[in-house]
Write an enzyme that holds these catalytic residues in place. Structure first.
Site, PDB file in Angstrom:
ATOM      1  N   HIS A 130      38.300  37.899  40.538  1.00 54.93           N
ATOM      2  CA  HIS A 130      37.562  37.359  39.394  1.00 54.93           C
ATOM      3  C   HIS A 130      38.215  36.069  38.923  1.00 54.93           C
ATOM      4  CE1 HIS A 130      35.583  36.915  35.585  1.00 54.93           C
ATOM      5  NE2 HIS A 130      36.654  37.221  34.874  1.00 54.93           N
ATOM      6  N   HIS A 174      37.410  31.933  36.807  1.00 55.20           N
ATOM      7  CA  HIS A 174      36.618  31.208  35.803  1.00 55.20           C
ATOM      8  C   HIS A 174      36.390  29.756  36.259  1.00 55.20           C
ATOM      9  CE1 HIS A 174      38.352  33.987  32.339  1.00 55.20           C
ATOM     10  NE2 HIS A 174      37.574  34.644  33.185  1.00 55.20           N
ATOM     11  N   HIS A 230      30.900  32.903  31.740  1.00 58.28           N
ATOM     12  CA  HIS A 230      32.215  33.533  31.876  1.00 58.28           C
ATOM     13  C   HIS A 230      32.869  33.242  33.228  1.00 58.28           C
ATOM     14  CE1 HIS A 230      34.844  37.333  31.165  1.00 58.28           C
ATOM     15  NE2 HIS A 230      35.379  36.579  32.097  1.00 58.28           N
ATOM     16  N   GLU A 264      39.902  44.048  33.087  1.00 55.40           N
ATOM     17  CA  GLU A 264      38.661  44.269  33.847  1.00 55.40           C
ATOM     18  C   GLU A 264      38.831  45.376  34.889  1.00 55.40           C
ATOM     19  OE1 GLU A 264      36.174  42.963  32.630  1.00 55.40           O
ATOM     20  OE2 GLU A 264      36.689  40.996  31.803  1.00 55.40           O
ATOM     21  N   GLU A 304      26.465  25.020  54.527  1.00 57.50           N
ATOM     22  CA  GLU A 304      27.127  26.261  54.940  1.00 57.50           C
ATOM     23  C   GLU A 304      26.913  27.421  53.966  1.00 57.50           C
ATOM     24  OE1 GLU A 304      30.957  25.893  56.687  1.00 57.50           O
ATOM     25  OE2 GLU A 304      30.029  24.658  58.226  1.00 57.50           O
TER      26      GLU A 304
END
Ligand code: 2HA
Ligand code: ZN
Length: 279
Positions: free
Chosen positions: A140, A142, A211, A116, A170
């Site tokens: 990133h 999952h 994803h 990525e 919050e």
């Protein structure tokens, strides 16, 4: 001092390990990058190999030309980062025009930066410009509950933001601008990077349908904290949804406005005054 003893490597591997302990990094899932400030990389110049081959990034990030990043490796497991950083991440330098990179350190037994990389670097470019250089971490992961939500709600920024804001008091304080949602796309290339970085102009977090999540923040703690908050709100959503189709009560739009006043935050007005989503 060795590169692995630097503050930025220690913080990098800590986030990788924290995310791993949360269960957000099955197999080689997820990736991480940090835009290293000049003063943090300078003490290590003599330990870096500036003779590696230049490799195409697959996109162009001219604002980042010449900068150094530490990035997780493609196919590498976050669960191995703590024990063996030198084989699982790399320090890279970008070429002057921001089209190529070369590996200066790490990925000792071979390999490439994260698949990525285009999304990481395009997000870095957008967030660096938007925050006057403040944001340095792109993360990133999952997380299961958030991914589950993308099968239930319409894939719209305002609907996801409002629903997650409602789940925990919050949330509007932690992501007052809201978050973006990208419909399912093939990961790993320039197309998804372009769409994601466009949303990053407005938000610090972008959900990839079916994803995972991308977060941007000034430092590692804030990047992890943002992902953790979003995923916890998503977990509450899934718990509520698992028990009932209707909410008996919730945090309302007038409540959000009171919260904004009390905590002196500027909430994204686009996401207020929506009727509460009919579950
Ligand atoms: O496997 O998470 O998006 C790494 C990834 C790709
Ligand atoms: Zn992923």
């Amino acid at each position: 001092m060795k590169v692995i003893d630097s503050d930025f490597v220690k913080k990098f591997i800590k986030l990788a390990d924290d995310g791993n302990k949360m269960g957000w990094h099955e197999r080689n899932g997820g990736n991480l990058s940090y835009r290293i400030p000049e003063e943090e990389i300078a003490p290590f110049h003599s330990k870096l190999n500036y003779s590696g081959e230049w490799i195409d990034i697959g996109t162009s990030v001219p604002e980042l030309g010449g900068m150094h990043f530490i990035v997780s490796g493609s196919g590498k497991y976050m669960s191995n980062m703590l024990a063996d950083p030198e084989n699982n991440c790399a320090i890279i330098e970008l070429s002057g025009e921001g089209r190529k990179y070369r590996i200066l350190w790490g990925l000792k037994s071979g390999g490439r930066p994260t698949s990525e990389l285009p999304t990481h670097l395009m997000n870095h470019e957008v967030k660096m410009v938007a925050t006057g250089g403040e944001h340095r971490v792109i993360y990133h992961c999952h997380p299961a509950n958030l991914i589950a939500m993308t099968f239930i709600l319409p894939l719209e920024d305002k609907i996801f933001t409002h629903e997650l804001w409602e789940m925990m008091t919050e949330c509007p304080i932690i992501f007052p601008n809201g978050l973006g949602v990208v419909k399912w796309m093939v990961p790993g290339g320039r197309d998804i990077a372009v769409v994601t970085s466009e949303k990053m102009k407005k938000y610090d977090a972008v959900i990839w349908a079916h994803h995972g999540l991308f977060c941007s923040a000034p430092d590692f703690d804030l990047a992890f904290g943002l992902a953790h908050t979003i995923e916890k709100a998503a977990e509450i959503f899934i718990k509520v949804r698992s028990v009932t189709d209707t909410k008996r009560q919730t945090i309302t739009d007038p409540d959000f406005l009171k919260l904004a006043e009390a905590f002196k935050i500027k909430l994204n007005n686009d996401f207020i005054d929506l009727p509460t989503l009919d579950m």
